[in-house]
Scaffold this motif. Structure first.
Motif, PDB file in Angstrom:
ATOM      1  N   GLU A 172      -6.939   5.151 -12.113  1.00  0.00           N
ATOM      2  CA  GLU A 172      -7.410   3.432 -12.463  1.00  0.00           C
ATOM      3  C   GLU A 172      -6.765   2.677 -12.660  1.00  0.00           C
ATOM      4  N   ARG A 173      -5.315   2.903 -12.729  1.00  0.00           N
ATOM      5  CA  ARG A 173      -5.076   1.703 -13.273  1.00  0.00           C
ATOM      6  C   ARG A 173      -4.953   0.921 -11.828  1.00  0.00           C
ATOM      7  N   VAL A 174      -4.951   1.395 -10.578  1.00  0.00           N
ATOM      8  CA  VAL A 174      -4.837   1.264  -9.569  1.00  0.00           C
ATOM      9  C   VAL A 174      -6.241  -0.183  -9.028  1.00  0.00           C
ATOM     10  N   LYS A 175      -7.690   0.991 -10.059  1.00  0.00           N
ATOM     11  CA  LYS A 175      -8.668   0.221  -9.574  1.00  0.00           C
ATOM     12  C   LYS A 175      -8.742  -0.832 -10.673  1.00  0.00           C
ATOM     13  N   ARG A 176      -8.202  -1.478 -11.729  1.00  0.00           N
ATOM     14  CA  ARG A 176      -7.917  -2.347 -12.167  1.00  0.00           C
ATOM     15  C   ARG A 176      -7.057  -3.185 -11.623  1.00  0.00           C
ATOM     16  N   ARG A 177      -6.386  -2.803 -11.344  1.00  0.00           N
ATOM     17  CA  ARG A 177      -5.047  -3.988 -10.146  1.00  0.00           C
ATOM     18  C   ARG A 177      -6.279  -4.559  -8.981  1.00  0.00           C
ATOM     19  N   ARG A 178      -6.833  -3.069  -8.103  1.00  0.00           N
ATOM     20  CA  ARG A 178      -8.055  -4.512  -6.996  1.00  0.00           C
ATOM     21  C   ARG A 178      -8.843  -4.995  -7.848  1.00  0.00           C
ATOM     22  N   ALA A 179      -9.272  -4.421  -9.079  1.00  0.00           N
ATOM     23  CA  ALA A 179     -10.505  -5.857  -9.716  1.00  0.00           C
ATOM     24  C   ALA A 179      -9.839  -7.201  -9.701  1.00  0.00           C
ATOM     25  N   SER A 180      -8.869  -6.503 -10.210  1.00  0.00           N
ATOM     26  CA  SER A 180      -8.598  -8.471 -10.865  1.00  0.00           C
ATOM     27  C   SER A 180      -8.108  -8.895  -9.866  1.00  0.00           C
ATOM     28  N   ARG A 181      -7.755  -8.046  -8.626  1.00  0.00           N
ATOM     29  CA  ARG A 181      -7.147  -8.989  -7.272  1.00  0.00           C
ATOM     30  C   ARG A 181      -8.484  -9.764  -6.960  1.00  0.00           C
ATOM     31  N   ASP A 182      -9.638  -8.507  -6.293  1.00  0.00           N
ATOM     32  CA  ASP A 182     -10.427  -8.791  -6.174  1.00  0.00           C
ATOM     33  C   ASP A 182     -11.343 -10.234  -6.353  1.00  0.00           C
ATOM     34  N   ALA A 183     -10.933 -10.292  -8.481  1.00  0.00           N
ATOM     35  CA  ALA A 183     -11.774 -10.840  -8.634  1.00  0.00           C
ATOM     36  C   ALA A 183     -11.231 -12.142  -9.163  1.00  0.00           C
ATOM     37  N   GLU A 184      -9.989 -12.886  -9.135  1.00  0.00           N
ATOM     38  CA  GLU A 184      -8.784 -13.968  -8.938  1.00  0.00           C
ATOM     39  C   GLU A 184      -8.020 -13.631  -8.813  1.00  0.00           C
ATOM     40  N   GLY A 185      -7.888 -13.181  -8.159  1.00  0.00           N
ATOM     41  CA  GLY A 185      -6.145 -12.784  -7.057  1.00  0.00           C
ATOM     42  C   GLY A 185      -4.890 -12.601  -7.878  1.00  0.00           C
ATOM     43  N   ARG A 186      -4.341 -12.817  -7.906  1.00  0.00           N
ATOM     44  CA  ARG A 186      -2.415 -12.912  -8.828  1.00  0.00           C
ATOM     45  C   ARG A 186      -2.926 -13.249 -10.165  1.00  0.00           C
ATOM     46  N   ALA A 187      -4.373 -14.881 -10.508  1.00  0.00           N
ATOM     47  CA  ALA A 187      -3.603 -15.672 -11.412  1.00  0.00           C
ATOM     48  C   ALA A 187      -4.768 -14.578 -12.551  1.00  0.00           C
ATOM     49  N   ALA A 188      -5.098 -13.286 -12.895  1.00  0.00           N
ATOM     50  CA  ALA A 188      -5.980 -12.801 -13.647  1.00  0.00           C
ATOM     51  C   ALA A 188      -4.394 -12.278 -13.382  1.00  0.00           C
ATOM     52  N   GLU A 189      -4.093 -11.800 -13.766  1.00  0.00           N
ATOM     53  CA  GLU A 189      -2.459 -10.747 -13.785  1.00  0.00           C
ATOM     54  C   GLU A 189      -2.264 -11.718 -15.163  1.00  0.00           C
ATOM     55  N   LEU A 190      -1.417 -12.876 -14.096  1.00  0.00           N
ATOM     56  CA  LEU A 190      -1.196 -13.944 -15.031  1.00  0.00           C
ATOM     57  C   LEU A 190      -1.755 -14.246 -16.263  1.00  0.00           C
ATOM     58  N   ASP A 191      -3.282 -14.427 -16.198  1.00  0.00           N
ATOM     59  CA  ASP A 191      -4.012 -15.008 -17.332  1.00  0.00           C
ATOM     60  C   ASP A 191      -3.835 -13.826 -18.362  1.00  0.00           C
ATOM     61  N   LEU A 192      -3.572 -12.346 -18.086  1.00  0.00           N
ATOM     62  CA  LEU A 192      -3.130 -11.402 -18.623  1.00  0.00           C
ATOM     63  C   LEU A 192      -2.097 -11.637 -19.609  1.00  0.00           C
ATOM     64  N   VAL A 193      -1.202 -12.287 -19.191  1.00  0.00           N
ATOM     65  CA  VAL A 193       0.362 -12.214 -19.339  1.00  0.00           C
ATOM     66  C   VAL A 193       0.521 -13.594 -20.886  1.00  0.00           C
ATOM     67  N   VAL A 194      -0.159 -14.503 -19.675  1.00  0.00           N
ATOM     68  CA  VAL A 194      -1.207 -16.122 -20.519  1.00  0.00           C
ATOM     69  C   VAL A 194      -0.788 -14.870 -22.358  1.00  0.00           C
ATOM     70  N   ARG A 195      -2.130 -14.777 -21.868  1.00  0.00           N
ATOM     71  CA  ARG A 195      -3.274 -14.216 -23.554  1.00  0.00           C
ATOM     72  C   ARG A 195      -2.317 -13.588 -24.418  1.00  0.00           C
ATOM     73  N   ALA A 196      -1.146 -12.361 -23.871  1.00  0.00           N
ATOM     74  CA  ALA A 196      -0.704 -11.957 -24.823  1.00  0.00           C
ATOM     75  C   ALA A 196       0.194 -12.895 -25.117  1.00  0.00           C
ATOM     76  N   LEU A 197       0.593 -13.841 -24.021  1.00  0.00           N
ATOM     77  CA  LEU A 197       1.536 -14.455 -25.237  1.00  0.00           C
ATOM     78  C   LEU A 197       1.110 -15.213 -26.403  1.00  0.00           C
ATOM     79  N   ARG A 198      -0.275 -16.163 -25.792  1.00  0.00           N
ATOM     80  CA  ARG A 198      -0.744 -16.850 -26.746  1.00  0.00           C
ATOM     81  C   ARG A 198      -0.961 -15.988 -28.461  1.00  0.00           C
ATOM     82  N   GLU A 199      -0.949 -14.327 -28.183  1.00  0.00           N
ATOM     83  CA  GLU A 199      -1.173 -13.749 -29.393  1.00  0.00           C
ATOM     84  C   GLU A 199      -0.245 -13.298 -29.750  1.00  0.00           C
ATOM     85  N   GLU A 200       0.334 -13.437 -29.339  1.00  0.00           N
ATOM     86  CA  GLU A 200       2.755 -13.569 -29.836  1.00  0.00           C
ATOM     87  C   GLU A 200       2.551 -14.304 -31.137  1.00  0.00           C
ATOM     88  N   ALA A 201       2.289 -15.728 -29.955  1.00  0.00           N
ATOM     89  CA  ALA A 201       2.517 -16.377 -30.819  1.00  0.00           C
ATOM     90  C   ALA A 201       2.035 -16.843 -32.120  1.00  0.00           C
TER      91      ALA A 201
END
Length: 272
Positions: free
Chosen positions: A114-143
């Motif tokens: 399932e983790r592989v499927k989410r990675r593939r969906a993320s890459r197919d949708a927006e490339g690595r920008a999707a993973e970076l967006d996840l990190v950015v949103r997490a940092l904002r939540e943390e802040a």
């Protein structure tokens, strides 16, 4: 749809992996190879999205296969399945999605897929920008949370050694952490990270207002808990947002139901 190549020199292990993966939704095809050279030949003649690799095999190891495919223009994702934990740092140098220790439960293997499927969906949708967006949103939540006072001892991120340096995994991206013998696996929605540390050490880095130790082998993010399962008297399991179903250790049950705010049913869960 995912095309999978299973690689293991033990025929029974291959049969077990195939039986575990076949029912998973989204699997288009499953091929097998009995050693490293056979795997390389299959990769050269066919296109695969995921390699499930044993490591110690005759001819060439699973790690050799992984290093070969890492040089491909669009390499498949890799999940290692092995009886040995000592190869874990090398596994994540080739950016493996997950590292599973034998004997592997069907549920744990399903989570890796399932983790592989989410990675593939993320890459197919927006490339690595999707993973970076996840990190950015997490940092904002943390802040925004900003709950920890200045000078607090709890970490906002965990540094993981990797190829060429280290990567910081924000704690808000972590769903759960599991023991893997001499290591811990830090599980995020799209991959696992491995770190040589004890569960006690990791628990000390994390804010108990956000994370909860539920077993000697598991720590979970409170916000990742989506439901509670009670399959039998005295048995308590937590279901997480990524589908993981983790049993609460008997000595942790009272603390867990209190921490999650379900004290009113403590007697039902614990059998007290």
């Amino acid at each position: 749809m995912i095309r999978v190549l299973l690689v293991d020199d033990e025929p029974l292990a291959l049969d077990r992996l195939k039986a575990a993966i076949r029912p998973i939704e989204g699997i288009a095809a499953i091929a097998t190879a009995g050693d490293g050279p056979e795997a390389l030949e299959a990769i050269a003649t066919g296109a695969f999205d995921l390699l499930v690799l044993d490591i110690q095999m005759p001819g060439c190891s699973g790690m050799d296969v992984a290093r070969h495919v890492a040089a491909m223009p669009a390499p498949p994702d890799i999940v290692f399945v092995t009886a040995f934990d000592r190869f874990a740092p090398q596994a994540f140098e080739v950016e493996a999605v997950d590292y599973l220790l034998k004997p592997v439960s069907f549920d744990r293997l399903r989570l890796a897929i399932e983790r592989v499927k989410r990675r593939r969906a993320s890459r197919d949708a927006e490339g690595r920008a999707a993973e970076l967006d996840l990190v950015v949103r997490a940092l904002r939540e943390e802040a925004r949370a900003g709950a920890a006072p200045q000078g607090a001892a709890y970490e906002g991120g965990i540094w993981i050694p990797c190829r060429g340096g280290a990567v910081r995994v924000p704690v808000e991206t972590i769903d759960w952490i599991e023991a893997a013998r001499d290591y811990v696996l830090i599980n995020t929605p799209t991959r696992s990270y491995i770190l040589r540390a004890t569960m006690t050490e990791v628990a000390g880095w994390l804010d108990p207002a956000r994370f909860l130790r539920i077993h000697r082998s598991h720590i979970v993010k409170r916000a990742a808990v989506v439901s509670i399962d009670r399959p039998g008297k005295g048995v308590l399991r937590l279901v997480l947002s990524d589908g993981a179903c983790l049993q609460v250790g008997p000595s942790y049950q009272t603390a867990v139901v209190e921490a999650l705010g379900i004290e009113s049913v403590t007697r039902t869960f614990t059998g007290a």
